[in-house]
Design a protein around this motif. Structure first.
Motif, PDB file in Angstrom:
ATOM      1  N   LYS A   7       0.907  -1.116   0.134  1.00 38.89           N
ATOM      2  CA  LYS A   7      -0.098  -0.083   0.099  1.00 38.89           C
ATOM      3  C   LYS A   7       0.802   1.154  -0.164  1.00 38.89           C
ATOM      4  O   LYS A   7       0.518   2.147  -0.788  1.00 38.89           O
ATOM      5  CB  LYS A   7      -0.966   0.139   1.354  1.00 38.89           C
ATOM      6  CG  LYS A   7      -2.108  -1.166   1.245  1.00 38.89           C
ATOM      7  CD  LYS A   7      -3.087  -0.973   2.525  1.00 38.89           C
ATOM      8  CE  LYS A   7      -4.071  -1.791   2.095  1.00 38.89           C
ATOM      9  NZ  LYS A   7      -5.211  -1.749   3.261  1.00 38.89           N
ATOM     10  N   THR A  28     -10.514   8.047   1.297  1.00 37.97           N
ATOM     11  CA  THR A  28     -10.356   7.529   2.654  1.00 37.97           C
ATOM     12  C   THR A  28      -9.830   6.072   2.947  1.00 37.97           C
ATOM     13  O   THR A  28      -9.993   5.244   1.889  1.00 37.97           O
ATOM     14  CB  THR A  28     -11.821   7.455   3.101  1.00 37.97           C
ATOM     15  OG1 THR A  28     -12.365   8.639   3.229  1.00 37.97           O
ATOM     16  CG2 THR A  28     -12.096   6.936   4.700  1.00 37.97           C
ATOM     17  N   GLY A  29      -9.153   5.737   3.893  1.00 36.10           N
ATOM     18  CA  GLY A  29      -8.762   4.346   4.020  1.00 36.10           C
ATOM     19  C   GLY A  29      -7.205   4.341   4.522  1.00 36.10           C
ATOM     20  O   GLY A  29      -6.492   5.470   4.651  1.00 36.10           O
TER      21      GLY A  29
HETATM   22  O1  DER Z   1     -13.711   2.854   1.564  1.00 35.65           O
HETATM   23  C1  DER Z   1     -13.372   2.912   0.702  1.00 35.65           C
HETATM   24  O2  DER Z   1     -13.660   2.748  -0.472  1.00 35.65           O
HETATM   25  C2  DER Z   1     -11.661   2.907   0.941  1.00 35.65           C
HETATM   26  O3  DER Z   1     -11.226   3.555  -0.228  1.00 35.65           O
HETATM   27  C3  DER Z   1     -11.175   1.734   1.620  1.00 35.65           C
HETATM   28  O4  DER Z   1     -12.010   0.547   1.253  1.00 35.65           O
HETATM   29  C4  DER Z   1      -9.963   1.440   0.927  1.00 35.65           C
HETATM   30  O5  DER Z   1      -9.238   0.408   1.607  1.00 35.65           O
HETATM   31  P1  DER Z   1      -7.853   0.538   2.254  1.00 35.65           P
HETATM   32  O6  DER Z   1      -7.960   0.474   3.739  1.00 35.65           O
HETATM   33  O7  DER Z   1      -7.310  -0.971   2.094  1.00 35.65           O
HETATM   34  O8  DER Z   1      -7.160   1.522   1.739  1.00 35.65           O
END
Ligand code: DER
Length: 219
Positions: A7, A28-29
């Protein structure tokens, strides 16, 4: 861990797509968290960030970025950087694992270039192994659950309330042969706020982090 490393690789590569002194849309994420840190590390200056969620706003402010509301800006946002839960060969995505799909879809819609950052576990031939998140008004939860059962989905209400005070229903068991068609069908359901299929507005650039490094593909 290995997935976090992938990531971070993808997130760092996305910094190159950020245009200085322009607005930047931010998703987000956890992958986006790595991107925010990498952007700050790079010293690149943006005019301001447009955030997709309260969580991202808090992180952007903590890293010293100016944040503006989408309604405050007149034009389009040149670049939007966000993760995904699944992405197929046509850059259709399932999003919403982080319960931010409504803000993400709004800001993505306002952006010219959606740069998706992902580890290689997110790449799929066909969307649907990841349970499809739907943001729904509380009043419509049971009705929408029944509609999903009607198309052989298995709906489950997530233990969370979104930034907008709504519920999330995660629908597993769907065979999504035509993401755009299903997105448009689900969008018609009364009480549906946001469908986690991003096909109408998919990604434009995909940056994948893997154990051999990064791979960038443009639609
Ligand atoms: O909720 C979402 O769509 C976010 O982009 C998220 O699902 C991405 O996940 P990650 O925590 O693996 O970056």
């Amino acid at each position: 861990d290995e997935q976090a490393r992938k990531k971070e690789l993808a997130a760092k590569a996305a910094v190159d797509y950020v245009i200085e002194n322009e607005y930047l849309g931010v998703g987000t994420g956890t992958t986006v968290s790595f991107f925010i840190a990498a952007l700050q590390q790079s010293g690149k200056k943006v005019k301001a960030c447009v955030s997709s969620s309260d969580a991202t706003t808090r992180q952007l402010l903590a890293f010293g970025f100016p944040v503006v509301e989408l309604n405050e800006i007149q034009g389009r946002i040149p670049v939007y950087v966000d993760g995904c839960d699944e992405i197929d060969a046509n850059f259709n995505m399932i999003k919403g694992g982080g319960a931010a799909l409504t803000g993400e879809k709004i800001v993505a819609q306002a952006s010219d270039k959606f740069v998706c950052i992902a580890d290689d576990t997110k790449l799929v031939k066909q969307l649907g192994a990841f349970a499809l998140p739907l943001e729904v008004l509380p009043k419509a939860v049971e009705q929408i659950k029944k509609s999903m059962e009607g198309i052989r989905g298995v709906p489950k209400v997530r233990e969370c309330i979104t930034d907008y005070g709504n519920n999330i229903i995660d629908v597993s068991g769907l065979q999504i042969q035509d993401p755009l068609k299903l997105e448009e069908a689900i969008n018609q359901l009364p009480g549906l706020v946001t469908c986690g299929i991003f096909a109408k507005r998919g990604a434009d650039v995909l940056i994948v982090g893997s154990s051999d490094g990064i791979k960038i593909t443009t639609k």
